[in-house]
Write a protein that holds these residues in place. Sequence first.
Motif, PDB file in Angstrom:
ATOM      1  N   GLU A   1       0.829  -1.207   0.000  1.00 23.02           N
ATOM      2  CA  GLU A   1       0.000   0.000   0.000  1.00 23.02           C
ATOM      3  C   GLU A   1       0.865   1.259   0.000  1.00 23.02           C
ATOM      4  N   ARG A   2       1.904   1.268   0.825  1.00 26.48           N
ATOM      5  CA  ARG A   2       2.807   2.423   0.875  1.00 26.48           C
ATOM      6  C   ARG A   2       4.099   2.015   0.201  1.00 26.48           C
ATOM      7  N   SER A   3       4.045   1.913  -1.124  1.00 24.07           N
ATOM      8  CA  SER A   3       5.118   1.251  -1.857  1.00 24.07           C
ATOM      9  C   SER A   3       6.230   2.201  -2.258  1.00 24.07           C
ATOM     10  N   LEU A   4       7.436   1.639  -2.357  1.00 27.20           N
ATOM     11  CA  LEU A   4       8.575   2.416  -2.826  1.00 27.20           C
ATOM     12  C   LEU A   4       8.559   2.561  -4.343  1.00 27.20           C
ATOM     13  N   ILE A   5       7.739   1.812  -5.023  1.00 28.17           N
ATOM     14  CA  ILE A   5       7.583   1.930  -6.471  1.00 28.17           C
ATOM     15  C   ILE A   5       6.202   2.485  -6.806  1.00 28.17           C
ATOM     16  N   MET A   6       5.153   1.897  -6.226  1.00 26.78           N
ATOM     17  CA  MET A   6       3.783   2.284  -6.544  1.00 26.78           C
ATOM     18  C   MET A   6       3.327   3.443  -5.654  1.00 26.78           C
ATOM     19  N   SER A   7       4.066   4.524  -5.746  1.00 26.57           N
ATOM     20  CA  SER A   7       3.706   5.770  -5.080  1.00 26.57           C
ATOM     21  C   SER A   7       4.069   6.892  -6.044  1.00 26.57           C
TER      22      SER A   7
END
Length: 780
Positions: free
Chosen positions: A515-521
């Motif tokens: 949810e708090r992604s290093l890629i999907m943010s």
Amino acid sequence: MKQIEIDQIKNKLTDDVSQLGKIYKSKKSPFISISIDHNLVDDYLNDGWEIEKILKTKTRLRKPKTHHKMFEDDVWCQFYDLGYRYLNYDDTFKLPYGKEPEDKKQIDIIAIDKETVILIECKSSEKPKPSGSLKTEFEGLERRLDGFRKVIDQVFGKGLKVKYVYATRNIRIDPESIEIERLVKTRSFYYNDNTYEYINSLIKNYKGAARYQFLGLMFKDQLINAEKIEIPAVEGSMGNKKYYMFSLEPHLLLKLGFVLHRTRANEAEMPTYQRLLVPSRLQGIRKFINEGGYFPNSIIINFAQKKHKVYFEPSTRTSDSNSRFGILKIPNAHAIAYIIDGQHRVYGYSDTNFTESNTIPVVAFTDLDSLEQLKIFFDINENQKAVSPSLRGTLQRDLLWDSDKADQRLSALRSSITIELAESTNGPLYNKIEVGEDSAILKLSAFLNGLKNSGLLPKARGNNYIPESTFGSIYNIHNQNHKREMSRSEKIVVQLLNLCYELVEEEYPEVFNRERSLIMSNRGSYAYISLIGSLNIWEAKHGKVDQKSSAKERFEIISKYLIALLDQLKSMSVEEEESLLSKYGSGAEKKWSLNFQLLVNKVFPEYETEELVIWKERQDKDLLAKGRHFGVEIEKFMKHQVLQKIQEIFGDDWELEINSIKRKCLERAEEEKEKNYKEGLGRTEIEWTEMFTINDYKSIIEKYWTRKPEKDQEYSTFQDAFSIDIGEGLGSKAKSIKWISKFNSLRNSWAHEGTKEKGLSKEEVRFLENIYQLFYSNVD
């Protein structure tokens, strides 16, 4: 009047543009300047003058203008900025108002154009104070103005509107006083501090269009001419309010219009509600109009009919409607049309090619008071949803795809790529990027910005591509078939990014789905796309890819670097992850991007970008310590030299010479003592000379640049001690001490905790070392 008297008046005025420009420059300066023979300098210095510049045959001296002189010059400059180009050029202008020789009055400023004559009298005080009695000032004003108008008719021709302005600074006059009542009775204008600041704001924000609002302020409700403006209109009714719909040329609406800005200068019109224009938006609208753009929505105005009535002459009414067609007759008067909505569009037409040829749609109410206007304004701004940034970014694809400008086509291309990533059901980012008004976990702007700064596509200004952005770019700037090239490069970029995100989705699901992604943010998306572009350029430099390479070929070459990144992100400790996630605010995207590059560099040391090299240098604690050492020693040298020289030049009076700086230093010393006490360090005495800043030293060095003690002509001046060439030569004082400003900016890197992210580069440390060596190599 005799011709000789007319000539005497005109000879005190000038419309010479070159001369006016020089006068304007002189009046903008807070100093009076003169040039004298070198042998006369001492006499002038004793009279309060100071040396500005030593020339070959003359010395230029200056001294501050008096408060009143500065005020007069400030107001003169305002009228110049408003576009007046026929003004008095000195302080001796007198205007007759009667037949007797003594019937003359000095006018501080006279400003004339094709339509108006403004007579300005200035009164000021260095400190705020009550005006005192103005009975003598205003009691005979009506007679004087009558005489002035007759003289102006003879000298400049009939038909000019004359306005007397009583301008004050720091003088308090009760707006309900008998003095103001007398002034207003003569239809003159009281121009106080609020007015001055407001007009400055108009000039700053409206540029050339400021003139229209200014004329509305000066000549509100006064006729421009006696001929009414007659236009076809439709009369209707809504909300129990009568209104008219018509089209009007912008140049007419600019003269009739007035905006109720939220400013104390309009306090008599309260409540006011409009913000000042946004300069960049006004400029953009002008450009849009000049390029053939138009606005189909209506300007909303209110006709104030206190003095001049709008009259509607109906001709027909159909049985199918309560509306009726007719002719609307509008008085041609200043500031009778209050602009409720659309001020940017109206004023955007000023200084364009279409102020007289275009017509703009208008909806006009009549006799709305300020509260009713305010309500309409709020209803429009609250209930009309503004176009969101996401929708604007989305619309760029359709609006700019066929543009004849490269930068606009590239904006459309970035928009189209992002929409394709978001809407392709076969891609890993399907429904994960906000498009239009639809919300999603990732913002459109993160991808637009990432693509813009990745190097996958070039950058352009207008129709010129930025050379350094073209190397390694997938887009072929030499292909003149723009549509075909845009489609080709869009397909490759979309395929490449989908392959790179598929790698995360399929091989690193714990990273992709977090949810708090290093890629999907948003910051992660920017950094990931930037890294992909950086790797593409890196392999292009090594001849592994070129513009003919397919998306799959590019991915196969750069995938090993991406795997190195993702492996480390997957195994990153909680502390390391939180450190990266906590990077917010200005520059956060760049920090994320550099951290991603650094993680790849740890596995593949050969991969280094120029920005990564500098960033790594800035993290080097030893390098920072070395730079700090040079910086501290430079600052010690500056303090020693500045204090020594100022004392040698002025002797026992040295503290008085820099008293304004001393006061600030004393204040800082007291604050430091208070801070130490509150932190439990007890009472500590701090000398004020310990509280100098670099800018304090710079101010002293600049002010006494060539000053010497009276008896020592061989003295080494501040100029001798502090002139350093940093690559621009030593042709001026500004160039000679430019190093101080650079030194001061670098000082923050070692003087404050928490700046380790910034640090110092090797080049910056070399700069500090060079300054250090220059100073200390000359010390015995």
